[in-house]
Design a protein around this motif. Structure first.
Motif, short mmCIF file in Angstrom:
data_model
loop_
_atom_site.label_atom_id
_atom_site.label_comp_id
_atom_site.label_asym_id
_atom_site.label_seq_id
_atom_site.Cartn_x
_atom_site.Cartn_y
_atom_site.Cartn_z
N LEU A 36 0.83 -1.20 0.00
CA LEU A 36 0.00 0.00 0.00
C LEU A 36 0.87 1.26 0.00
CD1 LEU A 36 -2.74 1.41 0.16
CD2 LEU A 36 -2.66 1.14 2.65
N LYS A 37 1.96 1.23 0.75
CA LYS A 37 2.88 2.37 0.78
C LYS A 37 3.45 2.61 -0.62
CE LYS A 37 7.18 3.97 2.95
NZ LYS A 37 8.29 3.62 3.87
N ALA A 38 3.80 1.53 -1.31
CA ALA A 38 4.31 1.65 -2.67
C ALA A 38 3.23 2.18 -3.61
CB ALA A 38 4.82 0.30 -3.17
N ALA A 39 2.00 1.70 -3.44
CA ALA A 39 0.88 2.18 -4.27
C ALA A 39 0.69 3.68 -4.10
CB ALA A 39 -0.40 1.42 -3.93
N HIS A 40 0.78 4.14 -2.86
CA HIS A 40 0.65 5.58 -2.60
C HIS A 40 1.73 6.37 -3.32
CE1 HIS A 40 -1.74 4.97 1.41
NE2 HIS A 40 -2.50 4.87 0.34
N GLN A 41 2.87 5.75 -3.56
CA GLN A 41 3.99 6.45 -4.19
C GLN A 41 3.97 6.35 -5.72
OE1 GLN A 41 7.80 6.01 -2.27
NE2 GLN A 41 8.93 6.07 -4.20
N ILE A 42 3.67 5.13 -6.25
CA ILE A 42 3.91 4.94 -7.69
C ILE A 42 2.73 4.37 -8.49
CG2 ILE A 42 6.42 4.77 -7.48
CD1 ILE A 42 4.56 1.56 -8.02
N SER A 43 1.62 4.04 -7.88
CA SER A 43 0.53 3.44 -8.64
C SER A 43 0.08 4.30 -9.81
CB SER A 43 -0.67 3.18 -7.74
OG SER A 43 -1.81 2.84 -8.50
N ARG A 44 -0.26 3.63 -10.92
CA ARG A 44 -0.77 4.34 -12.10
C ARG A 44 -2.06 5.11 -11.78
NH1 ARG A 44 -0.86 0.50 -17.28
NH2 ARG A 44 -2.58 -0.49 -16.15
N ASP A 45 -2.83 4.60 -10.84
CA ASP A 45 -4.10 5.24 -10.50
C ASP A 45 -3.92 6.62 -9.88
OD1 ASP A 45 -6.03 3.58 -11.48
OD2 ASP A 45 -6.36 2.48 -9.61
N ASN A 46 -2.73 6.91 -9.36
CA ASN A 46 -2.51 8.22 -8.75
C ASN A 46 -2.73 9.36 -9.74
OD1 ASN A 46 -1.65 7.57 -6.00
ND2 ASN A 46 0.13 6.62 -6.95
N GLY A 47 -2.48 9.09 -11.01
CA GLY A 47 -2.67 10.11 -12.03
C GLY A 47 -4.03 10.07 -12.71
N ARG A 48 -4.89 9.17 -12.28
CA ARG A 48 -6.15 8.96 -12.99
C ARG A 48 -7.37 9.48 -12.25
NH1 ARG A 48 -4.98 2.82 -15.37
NH2 ARG A 48 -3.13 3.42 -16.59
N THR A 49 -7.16 10.08 -11.08
CA THR A 49 -8.30 10.66 -10.37
C THR A 49 -8.87 11.83 -11.17
OG1 THR A 49 -6.84 12.13 -9.12
CG2 THR A 49 -7.40 10.00 -8.10
N PRO A 50 -10.16 12.14 -11.01
CA PRO A 50 -10.77 13.20 -11.81
C PRO A 50 -10.05 14.55 -11.67
CG PRO A 50 -12.48 11.87 -10.79
CD PRO A 50 -11.16 11.39 -10.22
N MET A 51 -10.01 15.27 -12.78
CA MET A 51 -9.43 16.61 -12.84
C MET A 51 -10.14 17.51 -11.84
SD MET A 51 -7.13 18.51 -14.39
CE MET A 51 -6.80 20.24 -14.78
N GLN A 52 -9.35 18.34 -11.15
CA GLN A 52 -9.88 19.18 -10.08
C GLN A 52 -10.06 20.62 -10.59
OE1 GLN A 52 -7.31 16.18 -7.36
NE2 GLN A 52 -7.02 18.34 -6.88
#
Length: 561
Positions: free
Chosen positions: A410-426
């Motif tokens: 989970l710590k790694a996901a918080h750092q590098i997961s592809r989904d980090n860039g896929r959240t809706p535009m703010q």
């Protein structure tokens, strides 16, 4: 003929699913993009790269394509896309689309027909192999998304190859009919006004026809994207150029995951007539522990010395032999201020610091939606993530192999997961960050009320306004396009500094990539006759008594000759 407009350009990437929802169904769409064209234009960019909009079951967020010529209804219609292209052109914005032809969706008509028998027209459009005498798979290759790269098809009684998800069978590029169909679909979109292509994992399209076992661990991917992987890779890419890119003057940037700078020279040297640029993954691995048994999920703090070494190798190797594609963020990457910077005390400063490093290099910068307002990674729970890669890798490393704990994964996901860039535009601080009035397909980053386009525009520390200045600098100063590159202080772990020189003009770029205040004199000889071209601390000049290089400070400094 090649106008090479892209050498003067900055390209803005739109991930349609997460950009702007105009009909309030929770998915971004084409009319939503059209509504935001004035905003995109206001940044000063020259082109828009659109991630896949085609009909897709969305197993891999649209990279599993079931129909290359039809817009997926969730995004709108073909007519909407044609209108987007036309309105973008009216604003002086070119349109780049995704070419995803290593494989298709298993729902594509070609695959549906190919699976029916071993002797129909479509039977060799994909890579089929018999099981081995003992019933095992054709070889020991593994998929990028974990598990075997082979899947048994009951109807055809054979295995098919898939480098990625099971639902993404690989096309057989050895078949000339397949290649001609690809060129036809490229011509179709050119006729609709598309100006260029971003080519997904294009270095993987040729396969070693001997299909040897992977000499490494069974179940690992077989050097996907490496030059050794496909002996006809260069031949196929050159054919794409000859058939479509050159005749229609279409720009190309190819995704080349395993490429190093020496490999890239073969792909982008103009004399070879293959691609204009490639995206490397090499510099994006600076926070990956070398030799880790969990692949990209074994993370470490960013190694800035390695970042400088890799980017400098690319600058030096491609000079006079090709052109660089410059990026830190995209739909497959996490948000830089969270990943490598400080997204709390110094979010604006670290966002603009990395932007300065990138945009002052030689090459074409790509800006990913939200990057220009300093969007950050969300600290989601594992159950919140959508990405097929994350989920299959969780099963592989946490559940099956048990080589990494759930907490560390989970710590790694918080750092590098592809989904980090896929959240809706703010966009603003209203419901769902102004992305949609309906519940979005993916959770909104909880920091949206603090970080959004509206608030950024009103801030004295506007990340977007700094990007506008960087982009204007590139447009107005040939030194950033044509100047030589020289790395300074290569072993310094905190400061990225380099020189660009064109004729008698010399610019020094000094960027502090740390929370520490440093001595500027270590990195820059301040002269009374010199000037500050750009500063993310809004300096207009350097005073001899003020010699502090502040945390995450970026300076572009011109030495007057």
């Amino acid at each position: 003929m090649n106008s090479e407009w892209w050498k003067n350009a900055v390209i803005y990437q739109v991930y349609p699913k997460s950009f702007n929802d105009s009909d309030n169904d929770g998915y971004g769409d084409l009319n939503g993009i059209i509504a935001k064209l004035p905003y995109i234009k206001s940044l000063g960019v020259d082109a828009i790269w659109l991630n896949p909009l085609y009909v897709s079951p969305q197993v891999d967020n649209g990279y599993d394509i079931a129909d290359y010529r039809t817009v997926d209804p969730r995004f709108g219609t073909n007519e909407d896309l044609y209108r987007l292209i036309d309105q973008a052109h009216q604003l002086g914005l070119k349109i780049i689309m995704d070419l995803v032809v290593n494989g298709t969706s298993d729902q594509h008509e070609w695959f549906q027909e190919s699976a029916k028998s071993k002797d129909n027209y479509f039977s060799d459009y994909y890579i089929w192999k018999d099981a081995q005498p003992d019933g095992s798979e054709p070889n020991n290759w593994g998929s990028n998304f974990s598990g075997s790269a082979w899947e048994w098809n009951e109807q055809r009684q054979q295995h098919y190859l898939h480098y990625y998800a099971i639902e993404q069978p690989d096309l057989n590029w050895e078949n000339p009919r397949v290649r001609q169909l690809v060129y036809d679909l490229m011509r179709f979109w050119k006729a609709k006004g598309v100006d260029g292509w971003r080519m997904d994992i294009i270095t993987s399209i040729s396969k070693n026809q001997e299909f040897p076992d992977n000499p490494g661990q069974a179940g690992e991917k077989y050097v996907v994207g490496n030059q050794d992987n496909g002996p006809r890779m260069h031949e196929f890419i050159h054919e794409i150029n000859r058939e479509v890119l050159a005749p229609f003057d279409m720009m190309s940037v190819g995704e080349a995951p395993a490429s190093k700078s020496i490999d890239a020279r073969q792909l982008v040297d103009p004399e070879r007539q293959e691609l204009d640029m490639v995206f490397t993954f090499q510099h994006m691995h600076i926070d990956r522990k070398p030799g880790g048994q969990n692949g990209r999920w074994d993370v470490q703090p960013a190694d800035i010395v390695a970042l400088k070494k890799i980017l400098s190798e690319w600058q030096d190797s491609l000079r006079d032999h090709g052109w660089n594609a410059l990026y830190f963020e995209n739909h497959d990457r996490a948000r830089t201020p969270s990943r490598w910077g400080n997204d709390q005390e110094y979010r604006y400063e670290s966002a603009t610091a990395f932007a300065t490093v990138l945009h002052c290099l030689q090459g074409t910068p790509f800006v990913y939606q939200g990057e220009e307002i300093g969007m950050t990674n969300p600290d989601f729970a594992l159950s919140d993530y959508e990405d097929v890669e994350l989920r299959t890798n969780y099963d592989k490393f946490v559940k099956t192999r048990q080589t990494i704990s759930e907490a560390d994964f989970l710590k790694a996901a918080h750092q590098i997961s592809r989904d980090n860039g896929r959240t809706p535009m703010q966009w603003d601080d209203s419901q769902n960050a102004g992305f949609s009035e309906a519940e979005p397909w993916f959770k909104v980053n909880p920091r949206y009320s603090e970080i959004n386009v509206k608030k950024d525009q009103q801030s004295s520390k506007s990340v977007a306004n700094y990007y506008r200045q960087l982009i204007e600098l590139r447009h107005q100063n040939l030194i950033l396009r044509d100047g030589t590159y020289h790395l300074l202080a290569p072993e310094d772990p905190r400061v990225f500094s380099y020189e660009r020189v064109l004729g008698r003009q010399k610019w020094t770029i000094v960027v502090n990539l740390s929370n520490d205040q440093l001595d500027l004199q270590q990195y820059l000889a301040v002269k009374e006759t010199s000037k500050v071209v750009l500063s993310n601390y809004q300096r207009t000049k350097l005073e001899s008594e003020d010699q502090a290089l502040r945390p995450w400070e970026a300076l572009v400094y011109e030495e007057q000759q």
